[in-house]
Design an enzyme around this catalytic site. Structure first.
Site, PDB file in Angstrom:
ATOM      1  N   PHE A   7       0.814  -1.223   0.000  1.00 40.31           N
ATOM      2  CA  PHE A   7       0.000   0.000   0.000  1.00 40.31           C
ATOM      3  C   PHE A   7       0.850   1.279   0.000  1.00 40.31           C
ATOM      4  CE2 PHE A   7      -3.358  -2.656   2.262  1.00 40.31           C
ATOM      5  CZ  PHE A   7      -4.292  -2.571   1.242  1.00 40.31           C
ATOM      6  N   SER A  47      -2.132  -6.627  -7.100  1.00 39.08           N
ATOM      7  CA  SER A  47      -2.168  -5.428  -6.244  1.00 39.08           C
ATOM      8  C   SER A  47      -2.703  -5.835  -4.883  1.00 39.08           C
ATOM      9  CB  SER A  47      -3.108  -4.375  -6.841  1.00 39.08           C
ATOM     10  OG  SER A  47      -4.454  -4.711  -6.545  1.00 39.08           O
ATOM     11  N   ASP A  48      -2.512  -5.015  -3.878  1.00 39.97           N
ATOM     12  CA  ASP A  48      -3.244  -5.243  -2.630  1.00 39.97           C
ATOM     13  C   ASP A  48      -4.676  -4.709  -2.833  1.00 39.97           C
ATOM     14  OD1 ASP A  48      -3.994  -5.967  -0.089  1.00 39.97           O
ATOM     15  OD2 ASP A  48      -2.299  -5.045   0.917  1.00 39.97           O
ATOM     16  N   PHE A  49      -5.507  -4.951  -1.860  1.00 38.87           N
ATOM     17  CA  PHE A  49      -6.947  -4.682  -1.930  1.00 38.87           C
ATOM     18  C   PHE A  49      -7.224  -3.218  -2.307  1.00 38.87           C
ATOM     19  CE2 PHE A  49     -11.288  -4.456  -0.501  1.00 38.87           C
ATOM     20  CZ  PHE A  49     -11.767  -5.753  -0.475  1.00 38.87           C
ATOM     21  N   ALA A  71      -5.726  -1.249  -4.066  1.00 38.41           N
ATOM     22  CA  ALA A  71      -4.552  -0.360  -4.039  1.00 38.41           C
ATOM     23  C   ALA A  71      -4.363   0.396  -5.352  1.00 38.41           C
ATOM     24  CB  ALA A  71      -3.292  -1.153  -3.714  1.00 38.41           C
TER      25      ALA A  71
END
Ligand code: NOJ
Length: 709
Positions: free
Chosen positions: A231, A262-264, A266
Site C-alpha cells: 500500500f 495489487s493489494d486490496f 490499491a
C-alpha cells in the site's frame, strides 16, 4: 497443458476475456449458494461478469468452491478455471502462533512445517493460493502488522520466507495438499513512516536493497508463485504503479516470472495518493508498471480496452500478464482438475485433526520467549498459585488473521493449566479488575501469575499505536499486586513487542507468549511448570520506550557513539531520558539453566576470496532439562566504503541437547556472506578485517577476528 496450448488459448481469447482474467473480486459478490448478489452496480458490472473474472478472494469451503468453479467455468467463454485465493496466514483452522512468534522460534524448518499444515487444510477447503507469507522487515512495533512479520532481521526473515514458501508449495504445487504462495507486501511495507499503517516510506537505496529486499530475493529464489504489491510508496511512488520496483527490481534484477497482484483496491487508491488522475490513468500506470491482477478495484475492467484502442497501452502487455496467470493456473493443474484438492471428506478428516493440533502445541513451545527469571520459574505444583488478568481466560489470543478458526476450540491459559496440571493449587481471577478478593489471595500466594498485554484485536492491519507502553489498566493492576506480593511472573500476550521497562525491573519473571494460536497455551503451561524448557528468542527487539522506535540490534554506527560507561555524555549520540539500547534485543531469550560456550576457534584467520574458513564452538547443556539452543552467528565488517552494521546475523543452528550433553557446532564462512552494497551500489565484499561472534544471543561477546584477503 504445454506452453503451446496455453499460447493458442491466449490467441483465441477476446480482449474482453483477457482483461477479465486480470480482475479479482472478493466473496462479497456471491451469496452462500454461489449466486451473484454482490455490488455489481458499484463496479458497473453486468450480473454475469463476476463469474467471468480470473480469480476470487475470500471464498472457502470445498462444496462452495466446487459449485462456484462450475458456475464460473460454464460462463467463461473458454471455460478457463478461476483461481481461489485466501489469506491463510498462520494456519487455516488449526491456528499456529502468529508469524512474529514463529520468527521467535529461530527455527526455519519449523516454519516450513507450519505452512505445510496450513496448505493441507486450506487446499482441502478448495483454496489454491494463499496471500502468505508476509515477509516484510519490521523494526517499529507501533505498526500493528508487525504481528504478521517474522521480525527485524534480513537474514532470519529470508530463511523464514524461503521455508514458508516451500511449506506451502513443495516442489510441485499441483500436488495434493500444496498451494501457490503469494509473498507480500512488495516492498518495504514494514517501514511505513512512524509505524502508521498505509503511510508512505522514506528509505535510502542502500536500506531498501540491503535490508528490506533480502527476504524477497530469497523467497523468489525459493520459487514463490506470486507477489503482492504494498500500500505504501517507494521513492514517493505508490508501489502498485512503481515501474522501477516491479519491472526493474522484481522482474529484471530478481528474475521473478510469476504473477504480481495489487493489494486490496490499491490501484484505485493511487488516485487518492494523487499520482493517478483518474481510473483510466491508474489502469495505464498499473499495467505499465507490471501489476498483473487488480484486486478489488475496477480500473482495468473499464479502461484497459480503451487504452489499447488509443495506443496508450500495448496489447502485448496485457497478453503477457494474462499468460502469467494462465501459467499459474496450469502449474496448479487446474486445466486438468479445476477443483484442485477441494474435498468435503478431506476437510472433515484433516481440518483441526489431532496431528495438526499437536503441531500447533509443539511449535508454540519453541516460540514463547523467557525474558527474565529470578528463579521463580519453573513453578511447582506444590505452590499456592494465583493467576490474574482477563487474558488468562481470553480466547482471542489466536491472531487477527485467524478468521476461519473456531474460537470455541482455542485453548486459553486457564484451560491449558487446568487440563495439564489439575493437581496444582491454582486460583484464577480472569479479570482486569483489581478486587479485594484477588488482592487477598495474591497476598498469601507463593506465586502470582499476571496475564497482561494485548489480545488479537489490538494488533494487525490498521491497528497502529502511537504509544506501545503497557496499558494504564494493566500497569495499575501490576502495581496493585506488586504492593501486596512481589513474587510475580508476568506473561505478556500480544502481537507486538511492548515497552515495559518498569514492569521488567520489578517482576520476578517475564514471559513473552505472543498470540500463541489454537493450542499454544498448552505449551505455555508446560513452560511455566517446567515440563518444557523455553527456547524462543526475540525476533524483534523489545524497546525500552516508544521514542526509541524504529530500533534494531544491528543499528548502523555513528561517529559519536555513547561512551560505554554511565555518566555525563557531552555531544554523543544518546537520549537524555532513555538508554540507546532496547530493553531486550533481537535474539535474546533464556532457558531454565545455562548452555555454556567455549571460545570460538577458526581453522584459519585468513579467508581467501574463493575459499572458506570454519568457525567452531563447543556447547554444553548445564540445564537440568533438555534444551533446544538457537546458536547464533554474527559478523561485522570493521571498515567499509559505507557504514556497516554493528553486527549482522549470518548463521543459525537450533541444536537439541540432553542435560549434561556437549556438542561441537561449526559454521562455514565464505566470501559471499560478507557482501554488501558498496558506495557505488555494487554488491561486493571489501577485503580487510572482520569480527565474528558465536553465542546464545546478539549480546554475546564470544568473538574472534579474521581477514578477508
Ligand atoms: C489487505 C491486506 O493488506 C493484505 O495483506 C491481504 O492479503 C488482502 N487485504 C486480502 O485480504
Amino acid at each position: 497443458m504445454d506452453e503451446n496450448k496455453l499460447q493458442k488459448l491466449l490467441q483465441e481469447m477476446t480482449l474482453q476475456e483477457k482483461i477479465e482474467q486480470l480482475v479479482q473480486l472478493d466473496s462479497s459478490f456471491f451469496d452462500n449458494d454461489g449466486v451473484c448478489t454482490g455490488p455489481v452496480e458499484k463496479f458497473a458490472m453486468t450480473e454475469e461478469q463476476p463469474y467471468r473474472v480470473g480469480s476470487l478472494l475470500g471464498v472457502r469451503g470445498a462444496a462452495k468452491i466446487i459449485d462456484l468453479q462450475d458456475r464460473m467455468m460454464a460462463l467463461q467463454p473458454h471455460h478457463i478455471p478461476a483461481l481461489f485465493m485466501l489469506d491463510v496466514i498462520h494456519g487455516y483452522q488449526t491456528i499456529f502462533p502468529v508469524p512474529i512468534a514463529i520468527g521467535s522460534s529461530f527455527n526455519p524448518e519449523l516454519a516450513e512445517q507450519v505452512t505445510a499444515v496450513a496448505a493441507r487444510e486450506a487446499s482441502a477447503a478448495g483454496v489454491q493460493v494463499t496471500f502468505s507469507p508476509m515477509i516484510d522487515l519490521v523494526r517499529d512495533s507501533r505498526w500493528g502488522r508487525c504481528m504478521e512479520a517474522t521480525g527485524e532481521d534480513p537474514w532470519l526473515n529470508a530463511r523464514m520466507a524461503e521455508h514458508m514458501v516451500r511449506g506451502f508449495q513443495g516442489d510441485n504445487m499441483a500436488r495434493k495438499g500444496k498451494m501457490a504462495s503469494c509473498i507480500k507486501h512488495f516492498a518495504a511495507y514494514g517501514a511505513v513512516q512512524a509505524g502508521r499503517d498505509y503511510n508512505v516510506t522514506e528509505l535510502s537505496e542502500h536500506t531498501l536493497l540491503e535490508d528490506y529486499l533480502v527476504s524477497y530475493r530469497a523467497a523468489v529464489k525459493a520459487g514463490a508463485a506470486m507477489v503482492m504489491t504494498a500500500f505504501n510508496t517507494i521513492d514517493r511512488k505508490p508501489c502498485t504503479t512503481n515501474r522501477r520496483l516491479l519491472r526493474d527490481i522484481l522482474r529484471e534484477d530478481m528474475g521473478f516470472d510469476g504473477v504480481v497482484i495489487s493489494d486490496f483496491s490499491a490501484l484505485r487508491e493511487t488516485i487518492v495518493f494523487g499520482t493517478s488522475r483518474d481510473h483510466a490513468d491508474a489502469a495505464r500506470q498499473g499495467i505499465v508498471a507490471g501489476c498483473d491482477i487488480e484486486m478489488m478495484s475496477e480500473c482495468y475492467l473499464h479502461h484497459l480496452e480503451e487504452l489499447i484502442r488509443t495506443g496508450e497501452v500495448s496489447e502485448t502487455m496485457v497478453d503477457e500478464a494474462v499468460m502469467r496467470i494462465l501459467r499459474l493456473k496450469n502449474a496448479l493443474g487446474l486445466f486438468e482438475n479445476p477443483y484442485k484438492d477441494a474435498s468435503v471428506e478431506d476437510e472433515k478428516r484433516l481440518i483441526f485433526c489431532e496431528e495438526h493440533q499437536a503441531l500447533s502445541r509443539s511449535v508454540a513451545e519453541e516460540c514463547i520467549v523467557l525474558l527474565k527469571n529470578d528463579g521463580l520459574l519453573p513453578l511447582s505444583d506444590k505452590q499456592k498459585i494465583v493467576v490474574a488478568g482477563a487474558l488468562a481466560q481470553d480466547r482471542e489470543i489466536t491472531g487477527s488473521w485467524a478468521l476461519f478458526a473456531d474460537w470455541n476450540q482455542t485453548i486459553t491459559m486457564r484451560k491449558g493449566i487446568e487440563t495439564l496440571y489439575p493437581q496444582a493449587d491454582v486460583t484464577f481471577f480472569p479479570s482486569d479488575n483489581v478486587t479485594e478478593d484477588m488482592l487477598a489471595a495474591a497476598r498469601t500466594a507463593d506465586v502470582v501469575i499476571l496475564a497482561l498485554g494485548e489480545n488479537q484485536r489490538s494488533t494487525g492491519e490498521s491497528q497502529s499505536k502511537a504509544d506501545i507502553s503497557l496499558s494504564k489498566e494493566h500497569t495499575a493492576m501490576f502495581e496493585a499486586v506488586y504492593a501486596v506480593n512481589p513474587r510475580i511472573v508476568t506473561v505478556l500476550f500480544g502481537g507486538r513487542p511492548l515497552a515495559v521497562p518498569e514492569l521488567a525491573a520489578k517482576t520476578s519473571a517475564l514471559v513473552e507468549a505472543w498470540l500463541p494460536g489454537s493450542c499454544g497455551c498448552y505449551a505455555l503451561a508446560d513452560i511455566l511448570f517446567g515440563r518444557v524448557n523455553p527456547s524462543g528468542r526475540l525476533s524483534m527487539s523489545m524497546p525500552y520506550c516508544t521514542g526509541q522506535l524504529p530500533i534494531s540490534y544491528g543499528a548502523n554506527l555513528t561517529g559519536r557513539p555513547k561512551p560505554e560507561k554511565d555518566g555525563f555524555f557531552a555531544f554523543t549520540s544518546n537520549y537524555l531520558d532513555a538508554p540507546n539500547e532496547p530493553l531486550y534485543p533481537f535474539g535474546y531469550g533464556l532457558s531454565y539453566g545455562e548452555v555454556s560456550y567455549s571460545p570460538v576457534t577458526l581453522d584459519s584467520y585468513i579467508l581467501q576470496k574463493d575459499g572458506q574458513i570454519t568457525a567452531c564452538v563447543t556447547m554444553e547443556n548445564r540445564c537440568e532439562l533438555p534444551v533446544k539452543e538457537a546458536v547464533q552467528l554474527y559478523l561485522r565488517d570493521m571498515h567499509g566504503s559505507v557504514i556497516r552494521p554493528e553486527r549482522e546475523l549470518k548463521g543459525l543452528q537450533k541444536v537439541s541437547l540432553q542435560p549434561g550433553e556437549s556438542r561441537q557446532v561449526t559454521f562455514v564462512i565464505t566470501e559471499d556472506m560478507l557482501r554488501f552494497y558498496d558506495a557505488d551500489m555494487h554488491y561486493v565484499s571489501e577485503p580487510g578485517a572482520f569480527r565474528l561472534w558465536i553465542g546464545h544471543d546478539s549480546l554475546t561477546e564470544n568473538s574472534v577476528d579474521f581477514i578477508l584477503a
